[in-house]
Design a protein around this motif. Structure first.
Motif, PDB file in Angstrom:
ATOM      1  N   GLY A   7       0.973  -1.144  -0.071  1.00 19.47           N
ATOM      2  CA  GLY A   7       0.158  -0.081  -0.018  1.00 19.47           C
ATOM      3  C   GLY A   7       0.820   1.296   0.006  1.00 19.47           C
ATOM      4  N   THR A   8       0.336   2.446  -0.086  1.00 18.07           N
ATOM      5  CA  THR A   8       0.903   3.640   0.001  1.00 18.07           C
ATOM      6  C   THR A   8       1.052   4.432   1.329  1.00 18.07           C
ATOM      7  OG1 THR A   8      -1.188   4.793  -0.687  1.00 18.07           O
ATOM      8  CG2 THR A   8       0.275   4.194  -2.539  1.00 18.07           C
ATOM      9  N   GLU A   9       0.512   3.797   2.279  1.00 17.11           N
ATOM     10  CA  GLU A   9       0.601   4.237   3.802  1.00 17.11           C
ATOM     11  C   GLU A   9       2.080   4.005   4.171  1.00 17.11           C
ATOM     12  OE1 GLU A   9      -1.761   5.857   5.761  1.00 17.11           O
ATOM     13  OE2 GLU A   9      -2.386   6.235   3.452  1.00 17.11           O
ATOM     14  N   PRO A  10       2.503   4.918   4.890  1.00 16.39           N
ATOM     15  CA  PRO A  10       3.859   4.437   5.542  1.00 16.39           C
ATOM     16  C   PRO A  10       3.630   3.604   7.035  1.00 16.39           C
ATOM     17  CG  PRO A  10       3.213   6.519   6.471  1.00 16.39           C
ATOM     18  CD  PRO A  10       2.139   6.133   5.393  1.00 16.39           C
ATOM     19  N   LEU A  11       4.631   2.815   7.347  1.00 15.37           N
ATOM     20  CA  LEU A  11       4.711   1.950   8.434  1.00 15.37           C
ATOM     21  C   LEU A  11       4.573   3.075   9.647  1.00 15.37           C
ATOM     22  CD1 LEU A  11       6.952  -0.970   8.113  1.00 15.37           C
ATOM     23  CD2 LEU A  11       4.640  -0.992   7.507  1.00 15.37           C
ATOM     24  N   SER A  12       4.008   2.612  10.853  1.00 16.57           N
ATOM     25  CA  SER A  12       4.076   3.377  11.844  1.00 16.57           C
ATOM     26  C   SER A  12       5.341   3.110  12.648  1.00 16.57           C
ATOM     27  CB  SER A  12       3.245   3.108  12.964  1.00 16.57           C
ATOM     28  OG  SER A  12       3.362   1.548  13.411  1.00 16.57           O
ATOM     29  N   ARG A  13       5.934   3.787  13.446  1.00 18.43           N
ATOM     30  CA  ARG A  13       7.286   3.486  14.140  1.00 18.43           C
ATOM     31  C   ARG A  13       7.136   2.280  14.971  1.00 18.43           C
ATOM     32  NH1 ARG A  13      11.255   7.952  16.969  1.00 18.43           N
ATOM     33  NH2 ARG A  13      11.063   9.057  15.008  1.00 18.43           N
ATOM     34  N   GLY A  14       6.042   2.291  15.757  1.00 22.35           N
ATOM     35  CA  GLY A  14       5.791   0.955  16.669  1.00 22.35           C
ATOM     36  C   GLY A  14       5.707  -0.287  15.760  1.00 22.35           C
ATOM     37  N   ASP A  15       5.078  -0.308  14.502  1.00 21.44           N
ATOM     38  CA  ASP A  15       5.062  -1.384  13.777  1.00 21.44           C
ATOM     39  C   ASP A  15       6.436  -1.808  13.579  1.00 21.44           C
ATOM     40  OD1 ASP A  15       2.426  -2.068  13.927  1.00 21.44           O
ATOM     41  OD2 ASP A  15       1.695  -1.464  11.663  1.00 21.44           O
ATOM     42  N   LEU A  16       7.394  -0.920  13.012  1.00 20.19           N
ATOM     43  CA  LEU A  16       8.652  -1.229  12.609  1.00 20.19           C
ATOM     44  C   LEU A  16       9.284  -1.809  13.884  1.00 20.19           C
ATOM     45  CD1 LEU A  16      11.051  -1.304  10.705  1.00 20.19           C
ATOM     46  CD2 LEU A  16      11.622   0.985  11.472  1.00 20.19           C
ATOM     47  N   GLY A  17       9.136  -1.274  15.011  1.00 16.89           N
ATOM     48  CA  GLY A  17       9.962  -1.750  16.291  1.00 16.89           C
ATOM     49  C   GLY A  17       9.380  -2.936  16.628  1.00 16.89           C
ATOM     50  N   GLN A  18       8.136  -3.312  16.461  1.00 15.35           N
ATOM     51  CA  GLN A  18       7.443  -4.627  16.767  1.00 15.35           C
ATOM     52  C   GLN A  18       7.980  -5.721  15.725  1.00 15.35           C
ATOM     53  OE1 GLN A  18       5.326  -4.772  19.113  1.00 15.35           O
ATOM     54  NE2 GLN A  18       5.472  -6.716  19.109  1.00 15.35           N
ATOM     55  N   LEU A  19       8.335  -5.459  14.477  1.00 11.85           N
ATOM     56  CA  LEU A  19       9.111  -6.411  13.612  1.00 11.85           C
ATOM     57  C   LEU A  19      10.196  -6.641  13.872  1.00 11.85           C
ATOM     58  CD1 LEU A  19       7.567  -4.719  10.367  1.00 11.85           C
ATOM     59  CD2 LEU A  19       6.965  -6.903  10.936  1.00 11.85           C
ATOM     60  N   LEU A  20      11.108  -5.659  14.212  1.00  9.91           N
ATOM     61  CA  LEU A  20      12.502  -5.589  14.424  1.00  9.91           C
ATOM     62  C   LEU A  20      12.642  -6.419  15.825  1.00  9.91           C
ATOM     63  CD1 LEU A  20      13.812  -2.327  13.639  1.00  9.91           C
ATOM     64  CD2 LEU A  20      14.088  -4.272  12.301  1.00  9.91           C
ATOM     65  N   TRP A  21      11.759  -6.361  16.781  1.00  8.66           N
ATOM     66  CA  TRP A  21      11.539  -7.162  18.057  1.00  8.66           C
ATOM     67  C   TRP A  21      11.549  -8.554  17.840  1.00  8.66           C
ATOM     68  CZ3 TRP A  21       7.637  -9.800  20.289  1.00  8.66           C
ATOM     69  CH2 TRP A  21       7.717 -10.198  21.812  1.00  8.66           C
ATOM     70  N   ALA A  22      10.354  -8.939  17.151  1.00 11.48           N
ATOM     71  CA  ALA A  22      10.293 -10.224  16.620  1.00 11.48           C
ATOM     72  C   ALA A  22      11.389 -10.969  15.992  1.00 11.48           C
ATOM     73  CB  ALA A  22       9.122 -10.258  15.636  1.00 11.48           C
ATOM     74  N   ALA A  23      12.216 -10.313  15.277  1.00 12.07           N
ATOM     75  CA  ALA A  23      13.366 -10.553  14.550  1.00 12.07           C
ATOM     76  C   ALA A  23      14.517 -10.875  15.490  1.00 12.07           C
ATOM     77  CB  ALA A  23      13.879  -9.604  13.342  1.00 12.07           C
ATOM     78  N   GLN A  24      14.860 -10.057  16.320  1.00 12.57           N
ATOM     79  CA  GLN A  24      16.181 -10.105  16.946  1.00 12.57           C
ATOM     80  C   GLN A  24      16.102  -9.410  18.268  1.00 12.57           C
ATOM     81  OE1 GLN A  24      19.787 -11.316  16.133  1.00 12.57           O
ATOM     82  NE2 GLN A  24      17.999 -12.538  15.869  1.00 12.57           N
ATOM     83  N   GLY A  25      14.748  -9.101  18.839  1.00 17.53           N
ATOM     84  CA  GLY A  25      14.701  -8.182  20.015  1.00 17.53           C
ATOM     85  C   GLY A  25      15.243  -9.123  21.413  1.00 17.53           C
ATOM     86  N   VAL A  26      15.670  -8.327  22.230  1.00 17.97           N
ATOM     87  CA  VAL A  26      16.075  -9.327  23.366  1.00 17.97           C
ATOM     88  C   VAL A  26      14.745  -9.304  24.467  1.00 17.97           C
ATOM     89  CG1 VAL A  26      17.292  -8.957  25.649  1.00 17.97           C
ATOM     90  CG2 VAL A  26      18.363  -8.010  23.626  1.00 17.97           C
TER      91      VAL A  26
END
Ligand SMILES: Cc1cc2nc3c(=O)[nH]c(=O)nc-3n(C[C@H](O)[C@H](O)[C@H](O)COP(=O)(O)O)c2cc1C
Length: 247
Positions: free
Chosen positions: A75-94
């Motif tokens: 889509g043309t909407e940006p991601l929220s910062r919260g969603d990006l943080g959530q994705l990164l946490w799921a990937a490699q978060g402590v």
């Protein structure tokens, strides 16, 4: 049977053996738990804080597994910062403070993977387009070069257009030496790529549960991807993961 008290000499010998074996274990890494985000590079740059990740979502994991699909239209909407943080946490978060254990398993808890975030257009709310690196311990982004990096990443990914159409691309790179120091070539050939697979799947399931779109990309030119994200020569790109809102 009567218990015979060990002699003083036996007690001292056992104590010395225990201390020596503990020192050997430490020297050879048996007790090694990595507490840092693993890199000296990008230490003194500007950082961007990410909102604290949620540890309980509304979507059961079975539903995310059942509905996950590779999605290459965004889509043309940006991601929220919260969603990006959530994705990164799921990937490699402590996920466990103190020990430094992370969301994805890692052979020997050595954590050889680095996560780069290429922010494009529509990108992420309140983030300039450019390259960032995730710092798991502090759950923050270190800022790298600003600008349009997505087009070069698309070219490096054999011109797969959706790489440049996603809001962001997560690029998983590996410092193989961290794992080969303990496990030799088996570490490079098996453990490190297996770990990238865990990260990819975590991102896929987290994206699904957030209602986002993603696909895992393995077809790319290693050297070009590494240069596009500004990773040093000792890092090997293993996965490119575009993520965006749904079309
Ligand atoms: C290791 C790996 C590499 C992949 N590389 C690409 C790729 O370069 N480009 C692409 O469009 N899809 C890529 N995919 C996604 C697959 O095409 C996709 O998973 C497959 O078609 C099954 O569809 P599904 O993911 O919707 O179940 C890759 C998947 C994996 C696991």
């Amino acid at each position: 049977m009567k218990f015979k008290r060990p002699s003083r000499r036996t007690t001292v010998t056992l104590f010395v053996v225990a201390v020596v074996s503990l020192l050997l274990d430490i020297a050879f890494g048996a007790f090694r738990v990595v507490r840092t985000d693993g890199g000296e590079e990008w230490q003194s740059v500007d950082t961007v804080a990410l909102p604290a990740p949620s540890r309980d979502g509304d979507v059961p994991v079975e539903t995310s597994i059942a509905n996950r699909r590779s999605r290459r239209e965004y889509g043309t909407e940006p991601l929220s910062r919260g969603d990006l943080g959530q994705l990164l946490w799921a990937a490699q978060g402590v996920t466990r403070r103190g020990s430094g254990y992370r969301a994805a398993p890692s052979a020997g808890a050595l954590y050889p993977l680095k996560l780069y975030v290429v922010v494009g257009t529509p990108g992420v709310e309140e983030l300039e387009p450019g390259i960032y690196r995730y710092r798991p311990r502090r759950h923050e982004l270190a800022m790298g070069e600003a600008g349009d990096v997505q087009q070069e990443l698309r070219r490096a990914s054999l011109d797969q257009e959706f790489v440049a159409e996603a809001a962001v691309d997560l690029v998983v790179c590996a410092v193989d030496a961290r794992t080969t120091a303990k496990y030799g070539q088996r570490g490079r050939q098996r453990y490190v790529p297996m770990e990238a697979g865990h990260v990819g799947q975590n991102v896929c399931l987290q994206a699904e549960s957030l209602g986002l779109a993603t696909v895992t990309v393995g077809a790319f030119n290693d050297d070009r991807v590494r240069k596009a994200v500004g990773a040093p020569a000792d890092q090997r790109p293993l996965y490119v993961v575009p993520v965006g809102t749904r079309a």
